[in-house]
Enzyme design. Sequence first.
Site, PDB file in Angstrom:
ATOM      1  CE1 TYR A 191      48.578  34.836  36.795  1.00  0.00           C
ATOM      2  CE2 TYR A 191      50.896  34.712  35.861  1.00  0.00           C
ATOM      3  CZ  TYR A 191      49.351  34.291  36.046  1.00  0.00           C
ATOM      4  OH  TYR A 191      49.017  33.050  35.640  1.00  0.00           O
ATOM      5  CD  GLU A 200      44.482  35.824  29.262  1.00  0.00           C
ATOM      6  OE1 GLU A 200      45.799  36.206  29.582  1.00  0.00           O
ATOM      7  OE2 GLU A 200      43.735  35.500  30.094  1.00  0.00           O
TER       8      GLU A 200
HETATM    9  C1  3EB Z   1      48.871  31.575  29.854  1.00  0.00           C
HETATM   10  O1  3EB Z   1      48.228  30.847  29.017  1.00  0.00           O
HETATM   11  C2  3EB Z   1      48.265  32.828  29.991  1.00  0.00           C
HETATM   12  O2  3EB Z   1      46.569  32.383  35.970  1.00  0.00           O
HETATM   13  O3  3EB Z   1      44.507  31.832  35.915  1.00  0.00           O
HETATM   14  C3  3EB Z   1      45.534  32.400  31.256  1.00  0.00           C
HETATM   15  C4  3EB Z   1      44.509  31.954  31.822  1.00  0.00           C
HETATM   16  C5  3EB Z   1      46.659  32.796  31.615  1.00  0.00           C
HETATM   17  C6  3EB Z   1      44.599  31.871  33.239  1.00  0.00           C
HETATM   18  C7  3EB Z   1      45.657  31.995  35.463  1.00  0.00           C
HETATM   19  C8  3EB Z   1      46.430  32.840  33.389  1.00  0.00           C
HETATM   20  C9  3EB Z   1      45.546  32.360  33.937  1.00  0.00           C
HETATM   21  O4  3EB Z   1      49.530  31.265  30.738  1.00  0.00           O
HETATM   22  C10 3EB Z   1      47.938  33.480  31.155  1.00  0.00           C
END
Ligand code: 3EB
Length: 334
Positions: A145, A324
């Site tokens: 990631y 999520e």
């Molecule tokens: C967060 O709030 C949770 O890397 O595009 C949520 C939505 C999250 C999009 C991205 C990551 C992404 O950090 C993770």
Amino acid sequence: MPEALQLLRAMPAALFRQSPEQLARTLGIVQYGVGEADADLHQLGIPVAKISALPLNAPDGICEIWRSSLPIHEGRAGDVHWRDDGTVAFLTWERGDTGEAALEDMTDAAYRALFAAINSQNHHLLRVWNYIGEINDDSAGLERYRQFNIGRQQAFVGSGRSVAGESVPAASALGANGSTLELFALSSRHAAITIENPRQISAYRYPADYGPRAPTFSRASLVDIFGATLFISGTASIVGHQTVHQGDCRAQTRETLHNIQILLDETRLRHGAVWTLQDLEFKVYLRFSSDLPTVLEEMERVIAGPAKALFLQADICRRDLLVEIEAVGLASAS
Ligand code: 3EB
């Protein structure tokens, strides 16, 4: 009078029973899971994003259909395939065999191709969905990631785009099977307004604890597509920049829905656009499918009624996140 953008869900097989007129108004299809209709869907000539996250309670797979009421134009550039009704476009990155390419480079290439397609239409990027194979695995000493975040930010910077503030799209980033990247997006002739969550640090300002490059996404984007339309990013049990309620899926679900409610409050207070939790179309990602009853129960309790939701099993970008939730607030068709 053109109607608002529509979002429908159907079994893959049902897509072949659409009338020619319905097909002609379909902007794009997202197919979750793997089903028998896989290969065939591409024959429809519509952009199809195949996402390997597994739908729960839909063993034959499930499709999302983005539909318009206007005449549609189709386009391809590089590995990006899109359909555009003059106001909104659905785009997929269709690079099939990505072989041994490093994730960082693959992401950079995918986003540059996406930007080239969007620029050619004079569109603005509204919303991106990213699915990253083995998202929590380490390779070359860095979680995938985090490698993805480097490639994504590099493409934004390299394409002259801002990596903070108003023009940053809403997004989700989840796990997928294999080592590839699956990606689709929506763009529009109209620029979006971005919405941040006052309880959370903007993701593009996360400290380096979460990787050498911050994630490039906004918490939500609001745009006029024949009526105000809201795209809520993947939202999790994060306050400030920290995960809260580690190991407790019920509490994570509650905190996540609270974060989504705060985004709805911000949208109403700042921009006068009103949605309740009951109005939204949800997509819910569970790290463990065994948590489904807990998440369902908590959603029904908080939302005070049944939610319109699609549940998928997928890994989530932080190892300590169990759930999520993303959502779309559609304009009501008048
Ligand atoms: C967060 O709030 C949770 O890397 O595009 C949520 C939505 C999250 C999009 C991205 C990551 C992404 O950090 C993770």
